[in-house]
Design a protein around this motif. Structure first.
Motif, PDB file in Angstrom:
ATOM      1  N   ALA A   1     -48.636   7.517   3.090  1.00 54.04           N
ATOM      2  CA  ALA A   1     -47.242   7.087   2.966  1.00 54.04           C
ATOM      3  C   ALA A   1     -47.165   5.599   2.628  1.00 54.04           C
ATOM      4  O   ALA A   1     -46.439   5.185   1.728  1.00 54.04           O
ATOM      5  N   PHE A   2     -47.945   4.780   3.343  1.00 59.08           N
ATOM      6  CA  PHE A   2     -47.934   3.341   3.091  1.00 59.08           C
ATOM      7  C   PHE A   2     -48.484   3.048   1.692  1.00 59.08           C
ATOM      8  O   PHE A   2     -47.917   2.249   0.946  1.00 59.08           O
ATOM      9  N   SER A   3     -49.571   3.736   1.315  1.00 53.57           N
ATOM     10  CA  SER A   3     -50.182   3.511   0.006  1.00 53.57           C
ATOM     11  C   SER A   3     -49.241   3.936  -1.110  1.00 53.57           C
ATOM     12  O   SER A   3     -49.039   3.194  -2.082  1.00 53.57           O
ATOM     13  N   ASP A   4     -48.647   5.120  -0.988  1.00 56.26           N
ATOM     14  CA  ASP A   4     -47.699   5.574  -2.007  1.00 56.26           C
ATOM     15  C   ASP A   4     -46.557   4.577  -2.148  1.00 56.26           C
ATOM     16  O   ASP A   4     -46.089   4.310  -3.251  1.00 56.26           O
ATOM     17  N   GLY A   5     -46.125   4.013  -1.011  1.00 49.27           N
ATOM     18  CA  GLY A   5     -45.088   2.994  -1.055  1.00 49.27           C
ATOM     19  C   GLY A   5     -45.512   1.803  -1.893  1.00 49.27           C
ATOM     20  O   GLY A   5     -44.815   1.402  -2.824  1.00 49.27           O
ATOM     21  N   VAL A   6     -46.686   1.247  -1.587  1.00 41.12           N
ATOM     22  CA  VAL A   6     -47.137   0.058  -2.320  1.00 41.12           C
ATOM     23  C   VAL A   6     -47.368   0.386  -3.798  1.00 41.12           C
ATOM     24  O   VAL A   6     -46.939  -0.366  -4.684  1.00 41.12           O
ATOM     25  N   PHE A   7     -48.003   1.513  -4.087  1.00 41.32           N
ATOM     26  CA  PHE A   7     -48.225   1.896  -5.488  1.00 41.32           C
ATOM     27  C   PHE A   7     -46.895   1.989  -6.250  1.00 41.32           C
ATOM     28  O   PHE A   7     -46.741   1.419  -7.328  1.00 41.32           O
ATOM     29  N   SER A   8     -45.935   2.701  -5.681  1.00 45.10           N
ATOM     30  CA  SER A   8     -44.700   2.930  -6.427  1.00 45.10           C
ATOM     31  C   SER A   8     -43.865   1.656  -6.530  1.00 45.10           C
ATOM     32  O   SER A   8     -43.238   1.400  -7.554  1.00 45.10           O
TER      33      SER A   8
ATOM     34  N   ILE B   1     -49.413  -1.424 -19.742  1.00 44.84           N
ATOM     35  CA  ILE B   1     -50.798  -1.470 -19.240  1.00 44.84           C
ATOM     36  C   ILE B   1     -50.798  -1.437 -17.713  1.00 44.84           C
ATOM     37  O   ILE B   1     -51.522  -0.644 -17.098  1.00 44.84           O
ATOM     38  N   SER B   2     -49.982  -2.294 -17.101  1.00 44.73           N
ATOM     39  CA  SER B   2     -50.021  -2.385 -15.639  1.00 44.73           C
ATOM     40  C   SER B   2     -49.481  -1.118 -14.994  1.00 44.73           C
ATOM     41  O   SER B   2     -50.030  -0.643 -13.989  1.00 44.73           O
ATOM     42  N   PHE B   3     -48.415  -0.545 -15.579  1.00 44.38           N
ATOM     43  CA  PHE B   3     -47.868   0.691 -15.010  1.00 44.38           C
ATOM     44  C   PHE B   3     -48.906   1.807 -15.089  1.00 44.38           C
ATOM     45  O   PHE B   3     -49.126   2.531 -14.109  1.00 44.38           O
ATOM     46  N   LEU B   4     -49.551   1.933 -16.251  1.00 44.51           N
ATOM     47  CA  LEU B   4     -50.547   3.003 -16.411  1.00 44.51           C
ATOM     48  C   LEU B   4     -51.778   2.753 -15.529  1.00 44.51           C
ATOM     49  O   LEU B   4     -52.363   3.691 -14.984  1.00 44.51           O
ATOM     50  N   THR B   5     -52.161   1.464 -15.378  1.00 44.80           N
ATOM     51  CA  THR B   5     -53.302   1.156 -14.524  1.00 44.80           C
ATOM     52  C   THR B   5     -52.990   1.511 -13.070  1.00 44.80           C
ATOM     53  O   THR B   5     -53.822   2.100 -12.370  1.00 44.80           O
ATOM     54  N   ILE B   6     -51.782   1.172 -12.625  1.00 43.34           N
ATOM     55  CA  ILE B   6     -51.393   1.537 -11.262  1.00 43.34           C
ATOM     56  C   ILE B   6     -51.293   3.054 -11.147  1.00 43.34           C
ATOM     57  O   ILE B   6     -51.739   3.653 -10.161  1.00 43.34           O
ATOM     58  N   GLY B   7     -50.747   3.694 -12.184  1.00 47.64           N
ATOM     59  CA  GLY B   7     -50.668   5.158 -12.190  1.00 47.64           C
ATOM     60  C   GLY B   7     -52.038   5.794 -12.101  1.00 47.64           C
ATOM     61  O   GLY B   7     -52.254   6.739 -11.327  1.00 47.64           O
ATOM     62  N   ALA B   8     -52.995   5.251 -12.877  1.00 50.35           N
ATOM     63  CA  ALA B   8     -54.357   5.790 -12.854  1.00 50.35           C
ATOM     64  C   ALA B   8     -54.997   5.567 -11.478  1.00 50.35           C
ATOM     65  O   ALA B   8     -55.695   6.441 -10.948  1.00 50.35           O
ATOM     66  N   ALA B   9     -54.753   4.383 -10.900  1.00 48.91           N
ATOM     67  CA  ALA B   9     -55.296   4.101  -9.567  1.00 48.91           C
ATOM     68  C   ALA B   9     -54.683   5.053  -8.545  1.00 48.91           C
ATOM     69  O   ALA B   9     -55.374   5.546  -7.645  1.00 48.91           O
ATOM     70  N   TRP B  10     -53.389   5.334  -8.714  1.00 49.19           N
ATOM     71  CA  TRP B  10     -52.726   6.270  -7.798  1.00 49.19           C
ATOM     72  C   TRP B  10     -53.314   7.674  -7.931  1.00 49.19           C
ATOM     73  O   TRP B  10     -53.518   8.368  -6.924  1.00 49.19           O
TER      74      TRP B  10
END
Lengths: 207, 207, 207, 207
Positions: A15-22, A56-65
């Motif tokens: 939950a905390f991780s999904d919060g920070v990612f999104s 780039i940053s959105f996709l990188t965060i998406g890929a990390a997620w």
């Protein structure tokens, strides 16, 4: 009633991780601004470095997620050290909007391009390194369940060295040719997100 | 069908809390800005107070989240007063980005350093005090389940007085030597996050 | 396998709502700024209208979240209209940081105080009205389960008319005496959050 | 123990999506500012384009969330490609605050109105197209469960072509009459959110 020694429920970590990612992904939009001069159409079109940095940053965060999700999905529990490695990963994910803002400006000004593009590349590389550390730790400590095959996670691991090498090469290139490095970061982000094997499988299934 | 008198489901409390924790941590990045003068490399390097403030506040929120998670993980229910104490804690967590912004500026300007660093320290101390109040209330009212041992929570309690004393000492020192106080806040944040016993146990297990 | 006609799972509604509540509450901090003139200590102290606005809005959102949680906690399902009323409520909750920013400025400048304080009061009143509409609709359509007593919800309903009247009175007073109205909004927010009966019960239990 | 090949749990996809939806919707408030000149009352009233942009974008995100929720609610699993289409949708949702900010400015200045309104319309259209792609993919790959009737989803599909046509028409009109296009976007957002059939059914039930 399996014993869960020294662990927070891993659902809380999710939950905390999904919060920070999104949130980190969504905050990126705040740094998109129009190019300051020209006709309205030019202001919109010349802001392309901001759109590129955003993508780039959105996709990188998406890929990390996606990678993070594939890991936590298989976790049976989260021990104290795993939570700390995860916290470090989130610290870097949440930091990403800052260098993203810098490269959007850098591609406009060319002054400072090298420094900002290098900082950006190092941040992207650190994210992959910490994802790798998370996965390696979870495997070593036996925190994964063994009853699920996970293609997503196997793809991540197979792509680890090509991706790491790609980032290192892009960072080195960026010291001389910053714009080329940004294009490489975009290519890497697309590569991380697009599941080529799956897509190919899907296409061949149709034919 | 255990009776749950006067309680919201504690899962809802977790969702709202996780939201505030992760957003407050991620918003910190908006206040990282380049140092206004110098070459691009100097602009990046001289922004170190902003990075330091970001790291301290992110780790402090992370540590608070770990402690909070260890508590809510053991809650069988949340009564009306617990929800209010929790709300007060979240009010202070969500406030933290403001003094963080101030110390990033303060370490640049030296003018006002003392005031801003003291406000920052008081905010950090208040977070720990409210975490302590939450834990103490939940224990007194018997809101915890008793069937789970939780090392995270025991570590929190063992470290309570050293950590509280640490903050008070740092605040007092900050009245004369603000930069030293900031370094101490960083040390306290690292101390709160790094599980030394666990890490030592892990190392000795290997050797 | 109870039939759930025309409904989204209400858990999804909770997740989106908790997101908006927690983000709106946390974004409030972005509008806290130092008072522009004076010594550092004066800059911090004279920013009190910003702190007051932050506290009122945070507590108001917190109180709305408590009431909302008490409702959704008892929902067996969410039908299409309930989701829309909820969306309208969230639209106003997410709007609250704007008038909050205005009153922080207004209390400094006195010019425009009346207009801004009135806008703020109307926003707060609208939040309570929409919470009331949500509760009334859920009751009329039989969306609540009947097997749980909920003191939180009963307290909300008992306090409905006093609170509504309080807001209307404060808005009217604010047309002449804006600062008094802001103090009343603070008092109402505290009243909504502090569970006086519970607290009294707790105190008398001790004695 | 139904086999779930190549899938992340769809609950994780929901959590990340709900995060992005709720954050993007809530960030919109940051771009609401007073009109720079006039009496305080005029400053508030003349900021109507900012309120209109906020309302359109919030309702559009709300409508997208309702459609998205109706889909994920019926998903039995999420495969790798579905997660990627979803990521693309979220990228556009998170981008929406940028063109929203532009139209708020555009309706003030008239210069650049056409360009900004067209960009806004294209973003809104892309959101609907990606929602359609998500639904079509999930249906084709058999990712939906078949045991739930879902009126929300059927309403979405029935409204697909009218809504798409509406956006295309509004975009074309906006090239000549940008303000009219913005009014159409508002009408479309209201149309997407208000469940006319349901509301009519409810009214006739009463009579």
């Amino acid at each position: 009633m399996r014993p869960v020694p020294r662990s927070l429920s891993s659902s809380r970590m999710e939950a905390f991780s999904d919060g920070v990612f999104s949130i980190a992904a969504t905050l990126l939009v705040l740094d998109i601004t129009l190019h300051p001069s020209g006709t309205p159409l030019e202001q919109v079109l010349h802001a392309w470095p901001a759109y590129l940095g955003y993508a780039i940053s959105f996709l990188t965060i998406g890929a990390a997620w996606l990678a993070h999700g594939a890991m936590t999905d298989r976790l049976t529990r989260a021990d104290m050290l795993l939570l700390r490695i995860n916290l470090l990963l989130l610290l870097v994910i949440a930091f990403l909007p800052f260098p993203t803002r810098l490269i959007a400006d850098a591609l406009h000004d060319t002054a400072g391009e090298r420094v900002f593009v290098t900082l950006y590349g190092l941040t992207l590389l650190t994210i992959r390194l910490l994802l790798f550390a998370l996965d390696a730790y979870a495997r070593r400590e036996g925190l994964y369940s063994h009853d699920k095959a996970d293609e997503e996670l196997q793809t991540e691991r197979r792509e680890l060295w090509p991706v790491m090498s790609g980032y290192v090469i892009a960072i080195v290139i960026g010291l001389a040719l910053p714009t080329v490095a940004v294009v490489l970061y975009f290519a890497l982000a697309v590569f991380l997100v697009v599941p080529f094997r799956e897509a190919r499988g899907l296409l061949s299934k149709r034919s």
